[in-house]
Design an enzyme around this catalytic site. Structure first.
Site, PDB file in Angstrom:
ATOM      1  N   LYS A 146       0.891  -1.168   0.000  1.00  0.00           N
ATOM      2  CA  LYS A 146       0.000   0.000   0.000  1.00  0.00           C
ATOM      3  C   LYS A 146       0.927   1.215   0.000  1.00  0.00           C
ATOM      4  O   LYS A 146       1.494   1.574   1.033  1.00  0.00           O
ATOM      5  CB  LYS A 146      -0.892  -0.012   1.256  1.00  0.00           C
ATOM      6  N   GLU A 155      10.109   1.991  10.304  1.00  0.00           N
ATOM      7  CA  GLU A 155      11.094   3.042   9.996  1.00  0.00           C
ATOM      8  C   GLU A 155      10.363   4.361  10.163  1.00  0.00           C
ATOM      9  O   GLU A 155       9.503   4.700   9.344  1.00  0.00           O
ATOM     10  CB  GLU A 155      11.590   2.895   8.552  1.00  0.00           C
ATOM     11  N   GLU A 193      10.094  16.749  14.308  1.00  0.00           N
ATOM     12  CA  GLU A 193      10.482  16.594  12.910  1.00  0.00           C
ATOM     13  C   GLU A 193       9.674  17.604  12.077  1.00  0.00           C
ATOM     14  O   GLU A 193       8.467  17.707  12.240  1.00  0.00           O
ATOM     15  CB  GLU A 193      10.168  15.179  12.449  1.00  0.00           C
ATOM     16  N   CYS A 197      13.910  11.597   6.018  1.00  0.00           N
ATOM     17  CA  CYS A 197      13.774  11.236   7.438  1.00  0.00           C
ATOM     18  C   CYS A 197      15.100  11.340   8.168  1.00  0.00           C
ATOM     19  O   CYS A 197      15.140  11.672   9.341  1.00  0.00           O
ATOM     20  CB  CYS A 197      13.199   9.839   7.566  1.00  0.00           C
TER      21      CYS A 197
HETATM   22  P1  NAP Z   1       2.483   8.863   7.251  1.00  0.00           P
HETATM   23  O1  NAP Z   1       1.395   9.817   7.225  1.00  0.00           O
HETATM   24  O2  NAP Z   1       2.804   8.122   8.506  1.00  0.00           O
HETATM   25  O3  NAP Z   1       2.181   7.827   6.060  1.00  0.00           O
HETATM   26  C1  NAP Z   1       3.006   6.762   5.728  1.00  0.00           C
HETATM   27  C2  NAP Z   1       2.156   5.679   5.082  1.00  0.00           C
HETATM   28  O4  NAP Z   1       1.229   5.152   6.029  1.00  0.00           O
HETATM   29  C3  NAP Z   1       1.316   6.178   3.913  1.00  0.00           C
HETATM   30  O5  NAP Z   1       1.214   5.155   2.953  1.00  0.00           O
HETATM   31  C4  NAP Z   1      -0.015   6.423   4.594  1.00  0.00           C
HETATM   32  O6  NAP Z   1      -1.113   6.463   3.704  1.00  0.00           O
HETATM   33  C5  NAP Z   1      -0.089   5.248   5.533  1.00  0.00           C
HETATM   34  N1  NAP Z   1      -1.030   5.410   6.639  1.00  0.00           N
HETATM   35  C6  NAP Z   1      -1.531   6.566   7.161  1.00  0.00           C
HETATM   36  N2  NAP Z   1      -2.389   6.288   8.172  1.00  0.00           N
HETATM   37  C7  NAP Z   1      -2.447   4.936   8.289  1.00  0.00           C
HETATM   38  C8  NAP Z   1      -3.160   4.041   9.130  1.00  0.00           C
HETATM   39  N3  NAP Z   1      -3.985   4.475  10.073  1.00  0.00           N
HETATM   40  N4  NAP Z   1      -2.978   2.716   8.971  1.00  0.00           N
HETATM   41  C9  NAP Z   1      -2.137   2.239   8.036  1.00  0.00           C
HETATM   42  N5  NAP Z   1      -1.436   3.041   7.190  1.00  0.00           N
HETATM   43  C10 NAP Z   1      -1.575   4.373   7.319  1.00  0.00           C
HETATM   44  O7  NAP Z   1       3.873   9.492   6.832  1.00  0.00           O
HETATM   45  P2  NAP Z   1       4.096  10.510   5.641  1.00  0.00           P
HETATM   46  O8  NAP Z   1       3.651  11.840   6.089  1.00  0.00           O
HETATM   47  O9  NAP Z   1       3.554   9.964   4.400  1.00  0.00           O
HETATM   48  O10 NAP Z   1       5.701  10.450   5.534  1.00  0.00           O
HETATM   49  C11 NAP Z   1       6.529  11.256   6.280  1.00  0.00           C
HETATM   50  C12 NAP Z   1       7.023  10.556   7.534  1.00  0.00           C
HETATM   51  O11 NAP Z   1       7.713   9.359   7.193  1.00  0.00           O
HETATM   52  C13 NAP Z   1       8.025  11.368   8.286  1.00  0.00           C
HETATM   53  O12 NAP Z   1       7.735  11.328   9.647  1.00  0.00           O
HETATM   54  C14 NAP Z   1       9.345  10.675   8.020  1.00  0.00           C
HETATM   55  O13 NAP Z   1      10.338  10.835   8.966  1.00  0.00           O
HETATM   56  C15 NAP Z   1       8.937   9.277   7.912  1.00  0.00           C
HETATM   57  N6  NAP Z   1       9.938   8.532   7.156  1.00  0.00           N
HETATM   58  C16 NAP Z   1      10.752   7.662   7.798  1.00  0.00           C
HETATM   59  C17 NAP Z   1      11.723   6.976   7.106  1.00  0.00           C
HETATM   60  C18 NAP Z   1      12.648   6.000   7.768  1.00  0.00           C
HETATM   61  O14 NAP Z   1      13.265   5.229   7.064  1.00  0.00           O
HETATM   62  N7  NAP Z   1      12.766   5.985   9.073  1.00  0.00           N
HETATM   63  C19 NAP Z   1      11.836   7.154   5.745  1.00  0.00           C
HETATM   64  C20 NAP Z   1      11.005   8.069   5.115  1.00  0.00           C
HETATM   65  C21 NAP Z   1      10.040   8.739   5.835  1.00  0.00           C
HETATM   66  P3  NAP Z   1      -1.536   7.916   3.080  1.00  0.00           P
HETATM   67  O15 NAP Z   1      -0.509   8.215   2.071  1.00  0.00           O
HETATM   68  O16 NAP Z   1      -2.878   7.680   2.495  1.00  0.00           O
HETATM   69  O17 NAP Z   1      -1.552   8.896   4.194  1.00  0.00           O
END
Ligand code: NAP
Ligand code: MG
Length: 462
Positions: free
Chosen positions: A170, A245, A369, A279
């Site tokens: 997904k 992650e 962040e 990230c």
């Molecule tokens: P996010 O809102 O947490 O979304 C990540 C993924 O999870 C998306 O596919 C999202 O779908 C999905 N999602 C959202 N709510 C969910 C739920 N209740 N149940 C299951 N899946 C769900 O993060 P983002 O804003 O897209 O990305 C930015 C974040 O990712 C930052 O905090 C960054 O630090 C972190 N990140 C971490 C790493 C690492 O390797 N540690 C790498 C890259 C990014 P939708 O797209 O529909 O919201």
């Protein structure tokens, strides 16, 4: 842009059950460039069943044959390199040169690394009178973010396939077109039907259904700490394994003996690349008080150079979040030396490259962040003070140390609570384990450590 109106399930593009769709927007000009279906729990169920049905056969496929499919996948991605770069630029907004050099290239290297690991990894070992089998953990539910749309997918799917697992992906709602291109590449690579499945959709609907599905054995998630916490809680109820992650707030520690200009310039470039949406970005720069004013001048000049070159952030919502943090920084007493909340352009979700001085460790902008092109520069008194500040957040994903002498930097790095440290600007290594201490995550990606996340052991005693 080309967009499929179905999901890639069991080796073919299949129509969605529902009628809901997601508009894909180009953040540089705010135009809709494509539309993909938004999956429901029923679509996820169909995909998980396909993955379960394919599991026994793929798990029993000799590692050398799995390696051959991964080599073919690497080649299919390489053949589509330009298309991938253009698609990432269209849906994420990153400048084309960066899309080519990073977004399209790194996944090719990672896929290649897992083709090689699948062929060479010891999936059996002897321990005394036991033979230990390293078996695939089962069906993987992979959920990925938009910031490195293809890398995040390949960093999960390649090791999962190498291990003999099957996958339902997904991807982020903001970048589904790159995920569709990836599915096409998997198909071209001759990966058997059902081994990889793609359901585009919204996190709280399709993502949640995947996490809750009893047919999923491991949830591998990359994204925010808030969503990761929720996913871990849901998975815990079913004793389902998770790999997380999550977010970061990495420190770039410049020790007094370092080449200050180089450390500051590389540090600013690190934060501004991908519009700050990395990230592991070094969003806190720590400078000794005697060098502080000089570092500020260098950083402001370096940030100004990015004014014309920087891409937009991914969405209007993300731009508002980033602006909110800039306002908060000012309100809490930090001083802007570059950028600010004003939009540099009329159209598109652009944020000016922004640098804050006089940031203290307890300020919101030093703790949370931001995920935009915003750098905070903090002053330290001595090495112990620098270490306290560096380790003083809930995160621990990455970091950097600069010193005149490498061993001095390494000594400091050993005391940092973080999963990765770049010494004097060390290069990215696609084989080094990547993952977080503290609330930056659970588990590791990339290389053999990343492969291990998708394996479980069975011990046979003789
Ligand atoms: P996010 O809102 O947490 O979304 C990540 C993924 O999870 C998306 O596919 C999202 O779908 C999905 N999602 C959202 N709510 C969910 C739920 N209740 N149940 C299951 N899946 C769900 O993060 P983002 O804003 O897209 O990305 C930015 C974040 O990712 C930052 O905090 C960054 O630090 C972190 N990140 C971490 C790493 C690492 O390797 N540690 C790498 C890259 C990014 P939708 O797209 O529909 O919201
Ligand atoms: Mg989201």
């Amino acid at each position: 842009m080309k967009a499929h109106d179905g999901f890639y399930i069991d080796g073919a593009w299949r129509p969605a059950v529902g009628r809901d769709t997601i508009d894909v927007v180009n953040p540089a000009d705010e135009q809709v460039i494509g539309r993909v279906p938004a999956g429901t729990a029923l679509d996820v169920d169909t995909a998980v069943r396909a993955a379960r049905a394919a599991l026994t056969g793929w798990a029993a496929t000799p590692p050398a044959e799995r390696a051959a499919r991964l080599t073919a996948l690497r080649d299919a991605l390489a053949a589509r390199k330009d298309e991938i770069a253009e698609t990432v630029t269209a849906e994420l907004g990153s400048p084309l040169a960066f899309s080519q050099a990073v977004h399209a290239s790194v996944p090719i290297a990672v896929a290649a690394s897992y083709a090689e690991l699948a062929a060479t990894h010891a999936f059996e070992e002897k321990v005394g009178n036991s033979t230990v089998l390293h078996e695939p953990i089962g069906v993987v539910g992979a959920i990925t973010p938009w910031n490195y749309p293809l890398h995040q997918i390949v960093a999960k799917v390649a090791p999962a396939l190498a291990a003999g697992c099957t996958v339902v992906l997904k991807p982020a709602e903001d970048t589904p077109l790159t995920a569709q291109l990836f599915a096409e590449a998997v198909h071209e690579a001759g990966v058997p039907a059902g081994v990889f499945n793609l359901v585009t959709g919204l996190g709280p609907v399709a993502g949640q259904a995947l996490v809750e599905h009893p047919g999923v054995d491991l949830v591998s998630f990359t994204g925010s700490t808030a969503v990761g916490r929720q996913i871990a809680a849901t998975a815990a109820a079913a004793i389902k394994k998770v790999a997380l992650e999550l977010g970061g707030k990495s420190a770039n520690v410049i020790l007094p003996s370092a080449d200050l200009a180089k450390a500051v310039n590389v540090g600013v470039a690190n934060v501004m690349s991908n519009s700050g949406q990395t990230c592991s970005a070094w969003t806190r720069m720590l400078v000794h008080r005697d060098q502080y004013d000089e570092a500020l001048e260098l950083a402001a000049a370096a940030a100004a150079k990015y004014g014309e070159r920087i891409g937009p952030v991914v969405s209007a919502r993300q731009r508002e979040r980033v602006r909110g943090y800039i306002d908060k920084g000012v309100a809490e007493g930090a001083r802007l030396v570059a950028g600010g909340t004003e939009s540099p352009r009329e159209q598109g979700y652009f944020v000016s490259p922004t640098v804050f001085a006089d940031v203290t460790p307890e300020m919101t902008i030093a703790q949370e962040e931001i995920f935009g092109p915003v750098l905070s520069i903090l002053r330290y008194e001595d090495e112990d003070d620098a270490l306290r500040i560096a380790n003083g957040t809930v995160y621990g994903l990455a970091g950097a140390v600069w010193a005149g002498d490498e061993s001095e930097a390494v000594a400091f790095a050993r005391r940092m609570e973080t999963g990765q440290v770049d010494i004097n600007g060390g290069r990215f290594n696609p084989l080094a384990p990547f993952g977080g201490y503290k609330q930056s995550g659970v588990g590791r990606e990339l290389g053999t450590h990343g492969l291990a996340e998708y394996l479980q052991t069975k011990s046979l005693q003789f």
